[in-house]
Design a protein around this motif. Structure first.
Motif, PDB file in Angstrom:
ATOM      1  N   UNK A   1     124.820  54.223  41.637  1.00 36.92           N
ATOM      2  CA  UNK A   1     125.242  54.387  43.023  1.00 36.92           C
ATOM      3  C   UNK A   1     124.130  55.055  43.811  1.00 36.92           C
TER       4      UNK A   1
ATOM      5  N   UNK B   1     123.125  49.593  38.031  1.00 32.09           N
ATOM      6  CA  UNK B   1     124.107  49.602  39.118  1.00 32.09           C
ATOM      7  C   UNK B   1     124.367  51.021  39.564  1.00 32.09           C
TER       8      UNK B   1
ATOM      9  N   UNK C   1     134.636  54.095  39.111  1.00 26.88           N
ATOM     10  CA  UNK C   1     133.945  54.983  40.045  1.00 26.88           C
ATOM     11  C   UNK C   1     134.710  55.066  41.352  1.00 26.88           C
TER      12      UNK C   1
ATOM     13  N   UNK D   1     127.199  37.976  44.681  1.00 21.21           N
ATOM     14  CA  UNK D   1     127.617  38.655  43.464  1.00 21.21           C
ATOM     15  C   UNK D   1     129.022  38.168  43.156  1.00 21.21           C
TER      16      UNK D   1
ATOM     17  N   UNK E   1     124.249  39.524  31.134  1.00 18.09           N
ATOM     18  CA  UNK E   1     123.961  40.590  30.171  1.00 18.09           C
ATOM     19  C   UNK E   1     124.918  41.758  30.337  1.00 18.09           C
ATOM     20  N   UNK E   2     125.509  41.848  31.521  1.00 18.52           N
ATOM     21  CA  UNK E   2     126.355  43.007  31.773  1.00 18.52           C
ATOM     22  C   UNK E   2     127.698  42.891  31.080  1.00 18.52           C
TER      23      UNK E   2
ATOM     24  N   UNK F   1     133.333  46.609  34.907  1.00 19.74           N
ATOM     25  CA  UNK F   1     132.291  46.543  33.893  1.00 19.74           C
ATOM     26  C   UNK F   1     130.927  46.250  34.501  1.00 19.74           C
ATOM     27  N   UNK F   2     130.838  45.214  35.276  1.00 24.07           N
ATOM     28  CA  UNK F   2     129.523  44.786  35.743  1.00 24.07           C
ATOM     29  C   UNK F   2     129.136  45.382  37.073  1.00 24.07           C
ATOM     30  N   UNK F   3     130.106  45.655  37.919  1.00 24.43           N
ATOM     31  CA  UNK F   3     129.800  46.159  39.250  1.00 24.43           C
ATOM     32  C   UNK F   3     130.689  47.345  39.540  1.00 24.43           C
ATOM     33  N   UNK F   4     130.594  48.330  38.694  1.00 24.70           N
ATOM     34  CA  UNK F   4     131.441  49.500  38.863  1.00 24.70           C
ATOM     35  C   UNK F   4     131.101  50.177  40.184  1.00 24.70           C
ATOM     36  N   UNK F   5     132.124  50.431  40.942  1.00 24.48           N
ATOM     37  CA  UNK F   5     131.882  51.082  42.235  1.00 24.48           C
ATOM     38  C   UNK F   5     131.853  50.094  43.377  1.00 24.48           C
TER      39      UNK F   5
ATOM     40  N   UNK G   1     118.054  41.337  36.606  1.00 21.66           N
ATOM     41  CA  UNK G   1     118.601  41.227  35.261  1.00 21.66           C
ATOM     42  C   UNK G   1     119.608  40.080  35.257  1.00 21.66           C
TER      43      UNK G   1
ATOM     44  N   UNK H   1     133.185  40.396  27.916  1.00 22.44           N
ATOM     45  CA  UNK H   1     134.339  41.235  28.229  1.00 22.44           C
ATOM     46  C   UNK H   1     134.304  41.526  29.726  1.00 22.44           C
TER      47      UNK H   1
ATOM     48  N   UNK I   1     123.996  49.588  30.764  1.00 21.76           N
ATOM     49  CA  UNK I   1     124.495  48.995  31.994  1.00 21.76           C
ATOM     50  C   UNK I   1     124.377  49.948  33.173  1.00 21.76           C
TER      51      UNK I   1
ATOM     52  N   UNK J   1     122.215  46.823  25.577  1.00 24.33           N
ATOM     53  CA  UNK J   1     121.776  46.893  26.976  1.00 24.33           C
ATOM     54  C   UNK J   1     122.542  47.998  27.677  1.00 24.33           C
TER      55      UNK J   1
END
Lengths: 985, 340
Positions: free
Chosen positions: A408, A406, B87, B67, B299-300, B41-45, B295, B107, A402, A400
Motif C-alpha cells: 500500500x 502490492x 487490509x 486488473x 504468479x499471485x 489474495x492478489x490485490x489485497x486492499x 510480474x 487459489x 506476494x 513467491x
C-alpha cells in the motif's frame, strides 16, 4: 508442517459434488474378474449411485468411468469377496439400509449380443451389473464385514450389523443366524472379522473394544429366533422364545476410553507368527495396537493430528521370507487438516508426512496398484472427490512473496488523510473558510465641533441634559463609510457552493450601523440603517454625537459596528473603533491654579508648548472657524505652560508643563484625572510618533499610586449597588404587600354582604404610595449608580495607566491588566452581575495563575464559581493591592504564556518552560511595595514640583462616609427623604 | 465444414485480460453482480466488482479495469469459507476458491466489504453447485446412468426432438444396435440391449459432423473436441437417406446451438436487491498494452505459493511400501525425510 506435497495422479469428482460419501463407500478390487487382475475403484454414494472407475493412466478421461448405475437405494457400504456359492470369482456386495445385494460385474465386449463376457484381447465395450442374490434386512443396517467365518474355505460369508446391534450372518445365498449384541451396544461401532481368532471385533457405547467368537455367537443363535428373516413361520419364533436365552460370552474386552472410529486387522510386528494378527484401533485421539487376544501392545496419543481415517497397507515381503511369510503392515493416517501421515508400525516411527492437494479431508483411504506402479494412495472425501495420489519428493522451490509488489502507498494514504482531516477540522472548528466578500466600515472623525447653530436642534428639545454652549448643542458629526467589498463578479467557493454573481450578495435588509459609546456620549440615534447598498459602492452615513452634562465622560471611545445579512442568509459584520475629539468633553478656559487632585509625571521629551499640544482646542480664527470662538478672556490668558479645561459635565482640569520637563495634571475631581491623562497621553504619543516614529515611553510616574482615592470611589460604587439591591428587595416586599391587600379588598368587594373595609383601602393606598416611592428611588439610584460607574471607569483607567507608568509595564501586560479590570468603554452593572465580582474573580485568577508565588498553585483548577455580589469589597481591595504589589515586584502577567517575558527572579523555574529564554536571574529593580498603609507615610522622593503629590492620599476628606451614600460630584448631595436616594443633578 | 463452437469462458482462468474478453458471450448470462469485493489474495486492499455468470466469475478492480480475473466455473475444484485478514476490512470471513487450470492449482480469496453480507458466499456456492450438477449439458459422457427404462432421462432445459431406432454404433470392431435421441442440447446413443452402454454428446463438444466411408459403409461420424478427448464416434443408419437426414438434422441443430447455446446453469437470486444491479461498466478501449516488466499476475494466485513443478512419474518405494515421485539423483527417502 509438511514441506512435501502429495502428487495427484488421477482424480475425478463422483456425483458432481451433489452426493455424499463416508467410510466404507469405496472398495478397490478386480470386481469384474478381469484376467489381467486390473483393480477397479467402486464408489457408492448415499444417494444410491454406484460408479466403477478404471484409472488407466495419469489424468482422468471420460472413458475411465466404466459403469454408472443408480441403485435407487442409499449405498452404505461396498465389499468385494467370494460371495457366490460354487464360484470363486469376486462379486460385489452392496449394503443398503434394508437390503443386502450381491452383484456380478462383468465387462462386455460389443461383438456379440451383449451377454458374452469380454475375453482375450477383445476390448470391453461396457460393463454389466447383474444381481446374483439379495437379502432383505429386518432392521436398518449400519455396516457389514465379511470373511471365511468358521474356517470356511474359498468362500466369504457376510455379517451385517444393524443400527440397534443385531448381527445377522449370511452364508452366501442362505440366511445363517442372527444374534443380538448385549445392551451396551447402544450405538453401533466399527465391525471387523479377525480370521486368526475367528472372532468379530467391534466397539460399544461403553468405549470398550470387544471380541466375540464366531462359535459363541453361533451357539447362542438359536435363542434369538425372533431375529429370523421375514417369511419364517411365527410358530417357530414362538417356540424359540420359550427357550431361555444363553448369555452371550465376550471373548475379550479392552477399555479404550474413546469413541472408536476405525478398527482394522493387520500385522505390524515383524516377528509375529503367521497365524497371529494384530488389531489397529483408531480412537478420536489415540491409536491402539491390540494383540488378537485383547492385550494392548501399543498406545499412542495423537493429539497434534486430528485424525480422520486410517488404512493399513502391506509392505513388500523380504525376498528371504519364504513362501508363507506374511507381509508386515504400515499405517497410513489421514487427518482433518488434509495431511497424510505414514507410520512404520514396526517401531512406531512417523516416516512421512505430506499435504493432500486441494485440502481434501479423506473419509476413506486405500493403497492399491492403479496403473503401472503399486502403492498408489487412493483417497475419497465426503463430497465424492476420488483421487489417486503418490508421495511427492521434490522439495518446494522458493515461494513467491506476494506482499512486496502490492504494497500500500502509505505516503499517499497519509496525504489523503491529512487533506480529509483538514476539511473536518475546518468544518468543526473554524467553520468554512472566510468568504471573499466583506463589509468594511471606516469612520471619519472631524477635528472640530460641528457648525455652531440650532440646525439639528429639532430632536433634542425635550432633553435638557445635553451639554450646550449658549443654547447651541455641542456636537460632533462622524461620517461612517460602509463598503461591501466584493471581488467583482468573480467566482469563488465558500466551501459548499460556488457563488458566481455578486448580485447575490446584496444585503437583505440593508446594513445596520450601531454605535457603542460611554453613557455620557449620546449619539443622535442608537443605530443607522442603510437600505440600499451595492457591492463595491461605498455609502456614507452621518451620525451626530453629543455629551451629557450630568455624567462624567470617562473616555471618548466609540465602537462602530455594521452588520448585514446577504441574500444567501449569510451574516457579514464589521467593527471599527474611533475616538471623538476632546473638544466634545471639555473646552479651554482661563488657567486654574488650585486643584484638589494632582499627579506629576516625568516626561522624557516634553513638548515645547502646551498650546501646540492642544492646538485644536484653540479654535481657528474666522472665517475658517465654524462659529465657535474662544471667549475673549480665555484668548488673552493663553499660556504655553499651563492649560486649563472646563469639562462639559462640570469641574476643571489643568495641565502644567514645568521647566524641568515634568508635566502635572490636576483636577477638581479624582475621576477627571482619568480623562485628562487619557487625552494627554494620546496627544503626547501622537507628538512623539510624529517626531521619532515610536509612540512608547512618553510618560513615567514615580509617585505612589493613588489607591486610596480609588478605593473610596470603589466603596461608593459598591454602596450604591447595595443600596439598589436593598431597594429592589423592598420593592419586592411592597408589591407583595400591595397584592395581598388588593386580594383581601377584592374578596370583600365580591362578597354579597360586604363586611367593613377596616381601613384596607387606606392600606392599599399607602402600599401604592410606597411602591411608587420605591420605584422612584430605584430610578434615582440607578441614575446615581451610572454616574458613579463613569467615575469608576475613569478612575480604573487611571489606575491601570498609572500602574503601567509606575512599574514600566509593557503594552501587552498593561492591556491584560485593563482586561482584568474589565474596563471596556464603560463599566456596566446589571442586577445579576456587577463590576466588583467580575473584577474580584479576575484578580483572584491572576493571583492564582501567573502571579502566583507557588508553582503548584498554577496547576490547580482555575475555574471560578458562579459570580455573586460580595458582602463587602475588602477582599477586592486586598486583591487589587496584591496584584499591584506583585506587579511592582516585576512579575509579568505573561510569564506562562510568553516565555521570553521576564519572570520572577526568586522563581527561576518559571523559565524552564522555554530553554531558549535566557535564564533570568537578575532581580528586578527593587520597588517598594505600594500599599494603602504605606501610602500616607511615604516621603516624597520627587523634587519640589511634586510636593503636592502626598495630597492625593490625604485630600479625600469628604469621601470618608461609607455608610452614607453621597453624591460624587462637587456640590451634589443625596438626600435621604422617604428612604429613597434623591439625586439632584 | 462447420465452425467450431469455442467456449473457453468456463474452462479457463484468465488474468488481466483486455476488457473486451470480459464481455459476456452468447448464452452467457449475468447471475449476480456485487460491488465492493476485495481480491484478498492478489490485490489485497483494492476493492473491485464481481460479476457472476453462468459460466465464470469475473472480478474487476475498481481503479483499473485492466486488473481483472476471469475464473471459469469448470476450473473451480472447491469452494470454502474461511477466516482471513483483509487490509480493507481486517479479520473477516472470505470465500476461498480452489481452482485448477491446465495442471496448475490456483487459489483465489475474495472478501465482501459489505458488512454482514453473505451474498458473495451464497451466490458463488449456489452457482458453482448449479454448474457442477449440470455437467451433462456440456460434457461428453460415456456409460453414464442417463437411460432409465429405455428412455433418456431428460435434463431440465432439454427438449427431445427426435428418437431414431436402428442406429449402429461403430465404436468397436463390431457394431452395436441402438437408439439415437436427438435433443436441443445433445445427441445420445444407447444400446438396445444394455442401458449402460451409451454415449451422450452435447453439441458443445462436437468438433465436426460428417458422413464418411467406413468399413461398414457410409457412416455418420461425430468428432468431439480435443478438450473432451477427441473421440471419433461412428454411427450407421439404414437406409442411406436416413443417414443423410440425420446428418442434416444434427448439423442444423448444432448450428442453432452455436447461435443460442444452452449451458444448463440455472440460478435465480431470490431477493432481488435494487432494480437491476450495477451493470458492467461499458468502458472499453482497444489499446493493447505490451507486456512489460510487470510480474505475471498468475504468479499471485498459486495455491501452494509456487508454480507446481512438473510432477515426475511415480515409482514404488519399498521402504515406504508406497508410490512416490521419482527421487533425485542421490537422494533417498530417509535423507529427504530427515531433512524435514
Amino acid at each position: 508442517m509438511s514441506l512435501l506435497a502429495v502428487r495427484e495422479y488421477w482424480s475425478t469428482s463422483c456425483g458432481d459434488g451433489s452426493e455424499e460419501f463416508d467410510a466404507g463407500c469405496m472398495c478397490i478390487a478386480n470386481v469384474d474378474n478381469h484376467h489381467s487382475g486390473q483393480l477397479k475403484v467402486c464408489v457408492g454414494s448415499y444417494e444410491g449411485c454406484l460408479r466403477i472407475y478404471l484409472p488407466r493412466g495419469r489424468g482422468y478421461t471420460v472413458e475411465d468411468l466404466v459403469l454408472e448405475q443408480h441403485l435407487d437405494m442409499p449405498i452404505l457400504q461396498l465389499a468385494a469377496g467370494r460371495f457366490i456359492s460354487g464360484i470363486r470369482d469376486v462379486a460385489l456386495a452392496v449394503l443398503h439400509p434394508h437390503r443386502l445385494r450381491v452383484y456380478v460385474v462383468s465387462g462386455v465386449s460389443g461383438h456379440d449380443d451383449g451377454h458374452g463376457h469380454a475375453d482375450g484381447g477383445a476390448a470391453v465395450s461396457y460393463y454389466s451389473l447383474a444381481v446374483a442374490y439379495e437379502h432383505a434386512l429386518t432392521r436398518p443396517a449400519y455396516n457389514m464385514c465379511y470373511g471365511p467365518f468358521g474356517g470356511a474355505r474359498d468362500r466369504d460369508l457376510l455379517c451385517v450389523q444393524s443400527l440397534d446391534g443385531l448381527l445377522t450372518f449370511y452364508e452366501q445365498e442362505g440366511f445363517g443366524f442372527g444374534r443380538m449384541l448385549p445392551a451396551s451396544y447402544l450405538v453401533p461401532g466399527p465391525l471387523v472379522y479377525s480370521p486368526s481368532s475367528d472372532s468379530f471385533i467391534t466397539a460399544n457405547a461403553n468405549l470398550h473394544v470387544e471380541a466375540f467368537k464366531y462359535s459363541v455367537l453361533g451357539a447362542a443363535a438359536s435363542a434369538d429366533s425372533d431375529l429370523r428373516p421375514p417369511g419364517d413361520d411365527s410358530e417357530a419364533a414362538e417356540r424359540a422364545k420359550a427357550v431361555p436365552r444363553k448369555k452371550l460370552q465376550v471373548d475379550w474386552s479392552v477399555n479404550v476410553g474413546e469413541v472408536v472410529r476405525h478398527i482394522e486387522v493387520s500385522r505390524f510386528s515383524k516377528d509375529l507368527p503367521s497365524s497371529r494378527r494384530e488389531i489397529l484401533v483408531l480412537g478420536e485421539q489415540t491409536l491402539y495396537v491390540l494383540k488378537d487376544d485383547g492385550a494392548v501392545l501399543t498406545q499412542r496419543r495423537m493429539t497434534e493430528y486430528p485424525m480422520a481415517t486410517a488404512a493399513c497397507y502391506p509392505l513388500p515381503t523380504p525376498d528371504d521370507g519364504g513362501l508363507d511369510a506374511l507381509p508386515v503392515h504400515n499405517l497410513l493416517l489421514g487427518t482433518t487438516t488434509g495431511h497424510v501421515l505414514v507410520f512404520r508400525m514396526a517401531d512406531g516411527q512417523l516416516v512421512w508426512a505430506a499435504k493432500l492437494p486441494n485440502q481434501i479431508v479423506p473419509v476413506q483411504m486405500a493403497v492399491a496398484q492403479l496403473g503401472p506402479v503399486p502403492g498408489m494412495i487412493v483417497v475419497l472425501d465426503d463430497a465424492g472427490q476420488l483421487t489417486v495420489t503418490y508421495l511427492g519428493t521434490e522439495p518446494p522451490t522458493s515461494a513467491l512473496v506476494n506482499t512486496e509488489m502490492r504494497q500500500l502507498d502509505y505516503a499517499e494514504m497519509e496525504r489523503e488523510q491529512q487533506e480529509l482531516l483538514q476539511i473536518i477540522r475546518q468544518t468543526h472548528k473554524a467553520g468554512p473558510p472566510e468568504p471573499f466578500d466583506r463589509l468594511v466600515v471606516t469612520p471619519r472623525v472631524p477635528e472640530h465641533l460641528d457648525q455652531r447653530g440650532p440646525g439639528s436642534d429639532e430632536d433634542t428639545e425635550d432633553d435638557d441634559t445635553l451639554a450646550r454652549d449658549e443654547g447651541d448643542l455641542v456636537q460632533v458629526t462622524v461620517c461612517v463609510d460602509v463598503l461591501l467589498d466584493d471581488p467583482s463578479g468573480s467566482t469563488y467557493t465558500d466551501g459548499l457552493h460556488n457563488i458566481t454573481s455578486s448580485i447575490d450578495n446584496v444585503a437583505q435588509d440593508g446594513v445596520t450601523i450601531a454605535f457603542k459609546t460611554p453613557p455620557a456620549v449620546v449619539p443622535q440615534r442608537p443605530s443607522i440603517n442603510i437600505r440600499a447598498i451595492k457591492p463595491n459602492e461605498p455609502v456614507t452615513a452621518r451620525m451626530e454625537f453629543r455629551v451629557r452634562r450630568d455624567l462624567l465622560v470617562p473616555n471618548l471611545e466609540v465602537v462602530v459596528s455594521a452588520c448585514m445579512v446577504t441574500l444567501r442568509g449569510q451574516p457579514r459584520t464589521a467593527v471599527a473603533h474611533c475616538r471623538l475629539p476632546f473638544m466634545l468633553a471639555a473646552e479651554l478656559t482661563q488657567p486654574v491654579h488650585s486643584a484638589v487632585y494632582k499627579l506629576v509625571f516625568d516626561c522624557p521629551s516634553p513638548p515645547s508648548s502646551l498650546l501646540a499640544l492642544f492646538d485644536d482646542m484653540t479654535y481657528p480664527q474666522p472665517p475658517a472657524s465654524n462659529g465657535w470662538e474662544l471667549p475673549q478672556e480665555v484668548q488673552g490668558s493663553l499660556n504655553p505652560h499651563i492649560v486649563s479645561f472646563r469639562f462639559r459635565g462640570g469641574g476643571e482640569g489643568t495641565v502644567l508643563l514645568a521647566k524641568s520637563g515634568r508635566i502635572a495634571i490636576q483636577t477638581s475631581e479624582f475621576a477627571q484625572l482619568g480623562l485628562l491623562l487619557y487625552e494627554l497621553e494620546r496627544r503626547l504619543q501622537n507628538l512623539r510618533a510624529q517626531e521619532t516614529g515610536s509612540a512608547s515611553g512618553v510618560l513615567s510616574f514615580r509617585d505612589p499610586l493613588p489607591l486610596h482615592d480609588y478605593f473610596i470611589l470603589l466603596d461608593d460604587h459598591f454602596a450604591l449597588r447595595c443600596h439598589l439591591r436593598d431597594l429592589r428587595k423592598e420593592l419586592e416586599d411592597r408589591t407583595q404587600q400591595y397584592r395581598a391587600v388588593e386580594k383581601r379588598l377584592l374578596v370583600r368587594f365580591r362578597d354579597r354582604n360586604p363586611s367593613p373595609l377596616q381601613h384596607l383601602d387606606f392600606l392599599l393606598n399607602v402600599s401604592y404610595q410606597q411602591v411608587c416611592t420605591v420605584c422612584d428611588g430605584i430610578v434615582e439610584a440607578e441614575k446615581a449608580l451610572m454616574a458613579v460607574a463613569q467615575h469608576l471607569t475613569a478612575a480604573t483607567h487611571l489606575i491601570t495607566r498609572l500602574t503601567k507608568y509606575r512599574f514600566g509595564l509593557d503594552d501587552r501586560t498593561s492591556g491584560s491588566l485593563c482586561e482584568a479590570f474589565s474596563t471596556g468603554i464603560a463599566i456596566e452593572d446589571t442586577a445579576s452581575c456587577g463590576w466588583e465580582e467580575r473584577c474580584e474573580a479576575a484578580m483572584h485568577h491572576l493571583l492564582k495563575t501567573c502571579l502566583s508565588t507557588k508553582d503548584k498553585e498554577r496547576d490547580r483548577d482555575r475555574s471560578v464559581g458562579e459570580l455573586s455580589m460580595p458582602e463587602d469589597v475588602g477582599r477586592l481591595k486586598k486583591r487589587i493591592t496584591s496584584v499591584i504589589d506583585r506587579l511592582s515586584q516585576g512579575v509579568s502577567l505573561h510569564s506562562d504564556l510568553d516565555p521570553s517575558a521576564p519572570a520572577l527572579a526568586s522563581r527561576p523555574s518559571i523559565t524552564h518552560q522555554n530553554t531558549d529564554a535566557p535564564s533570568v536571574t537578575a532581580p528586578p529593580p527593587s520597588q517598594p511595595a505600594v500599599t494603602q498603609q504605606q501610602h500616607a507615610e511615604r516621603p516624597s522622593d520627587n523634587g519640589g514640583g511634586s510636593s503636592s503629590s502626598n495630597k492625593v492620599a490625604v485630600s479625600s476628606h469628604h469621601h470618608q462616609l461609607p455608610p452614607v451614600i453621597e453624591g460624587q460630584d462637587e456640590g451634589e448631595s443625596m438626600t435621604n427623604g422617604v428612604g429613597v436616594l434623591g439625586w439632584e443633578g | 465444414m462447420m465452425e467450431e463452437l469455442c467456449v473457453w469462458q468456463d474452462r479457463e482462468i484468465k488474468f488481466d485480460q483486455p476488457p473486451q474478453l470480459l464481455r459476456l458471450r452468447a448464452g452467457e448470462t449475468q447471475i449476480d453482480s456485487m460491488n465492493a469485493i476485495e481480491d484478498t489474495k492478489g490485490n489485497n486492499g483494492e476493492r473491485g466488482m464481481m460479476l457472476v455468470t453462468n459460466l465464470r466469475v469475473i472480478w474487476t478492480a475498481a481503479k483499473n479495469l485492466r486488473t481483472n480475473l476471469s475464473i471459469g466455473l469448470n476450473c473451480i475444484t472447491s469452494v470454502n469459507i474461511r477466516q482471513v485478514v483483509s487490509k480493507l476490512k481486517g479479520p473477516t470471513q472470505a470465500l476461498f476458491l480452489m481452482t485448477k487450470h491446465s495442471g496448475t492449482r490456483f487459489e483465489f480469496i475474495f472478501t465482501s466489504l459489505v458488512r454482514n453480507s453473505p451474498r458473495l458466499f451464497t451466490t458463488i456456492l449456489a452457482v458453482h453447485r448449479a454448474y457442477e450438477t449440470s455437467r451433462l449439458y456440456r460434457d461428453l459422457k460415456l456409460r453414464g446412468a442417463i437411460i432409465q427404462d429405455r428412455e433418456l432421462v431428460m435434463l431440465p432445459l432439454e427438449h427431445l426432438y427426435d428418437k431414431v431406432t436402428g442406429i449402429w454404433n461403430l465404436s468397436s470392431d463390431q457394431g452395436n444396435l441402438g437408439t439415437f435421441c436427438i435433443s436441443n442440447v445433445r445427441v445420445v446413443w444407447f444400446a438396445n440391449l444394455a442401458e449402460n452402454f451409451n454415449v451422450s454428446v452435447p453439441y458443445l463438444q462436437m468438433k465436426s459432423i460428417s458422413v464418411r466411408n467406413s468399413k461398414f459403409g457410409e457412416a455418420l461420424v461425430i468428432e468431439t473436441t480435443q478438450a473432451s478427448g477427441g473421440y471419433i464416434l461412428g454411427f450407421r443408419a439404414d437406409p442411406q437417406e436416413l443417414l443423410a437426414q440425420l446428418h442434416k438434422q444434427i448439423s442444423n441443430l448444432h448450428k442453432v446451438f452455436s447461435q443460442t447455446p444452452v449451458f444448463g446453469v440455472e440460478y435465480s437470486i431470490e431477493e432481488k436487491s435494487g432494480p437491476t444491479g450495477p451493470k458492467m461498466p461499458n468502458l472499453e478501449d482497444d489499446v493493447q498494452i505490451v507486456p512489460g516488466e510487470d510480474v505475471e499476475p498468475s504468479l499471485l494466485y498459486y495455491a501452494e505459493g509456487q508454480k507446481a513443478a512438473e510432477a515426475k512419474e511415480p515409482v514404488f518405494s519399498p521402504e515406504l511400501g508406497l508410490a512416490i515421485e521419482e527421487l533425485r539423483e542421490g537422494a533417498t527417502v530417509d535423507s529427504l525425510w530427515s531433512v524435514i
